[in-house]
Design a protein around this motif. Structure first.
Motif, short mmCIF file in Angstrom:
data_model
loop_
_atom_site.label_atom_id
_atom_site.label_comp_id
_atom_site.label_asym_id
_atom_site.label_seq_id
_atom_site.Cartn_x
_atom_site.Cartn_y
_atom_site.Cartn_z
N SER A 39 1.21 -1.09 0.05
CA SER A 39 0.54 0.05 0.26
C SER A 39 0.57 1.15 0.01
N VAL A 40 0.33 2.23 -0.31
CA VAL A 40 0.70 3.99 -0.90
C VAL A 40 -0.22 3.96 0.06
N ASP A 41 0.95 5.53 1.11
CA ASP A 41 -0.18 6.21 1.75
C ASP A 41 0.76 7.54 1.35
N THR A 42 -0.42 8.81 0.86
CA THR A 42 0.52 10.14 1.26
C THR A 42 0.35 11.25 2.35
N ILE A 43 1.25 11.00 3.16
CA ILE A 43 0.39 11.98 3.98
C ILE A 43 0.22 13.72 3.37
N ASP A 44 1.49 14.22 2.84
CA ASP A 44 1.13 15.55 2.86
C ASP A 44 2.29 15.81 1.04
#
Length: 72
Positions: A39-44
């Protein structure tokens, strides 16, 4: 440029400054171990967290294959 942090079970494996972000399902090699992006989570805008699942490594591969050989 993105700051990409690679995680495995809440443990940080690697943080890199990269030009591109890996996609889900991509194959990776981190610290000599093969793995896949789960999975890939974009924080900012610049920070991205990538969850990785690594393959299991057999430590005594030769001893497991041939029981007649002695360990030294």
């Amino acid at each position: 440029m993105f700051v990409v942090s690679f995680y495995e079970n809440k443990n940080v494996l690697l943080s890199q400054l990269r030009k591109s972000v890996p996609a889900v399902g991509d194959d990776l090699t981190i610290k000599g171990r093969k793995g896949k992006v789960s999975s890939v989570d974009t924080i900012d805008e610049k920070n991205v967290h990538v969850q990785v699942t690594l393959e299991k490594v057999l430590k005594n591969k030769l001893a497991a294959e041939d029981p007649k050989k002695k360990k030294r």
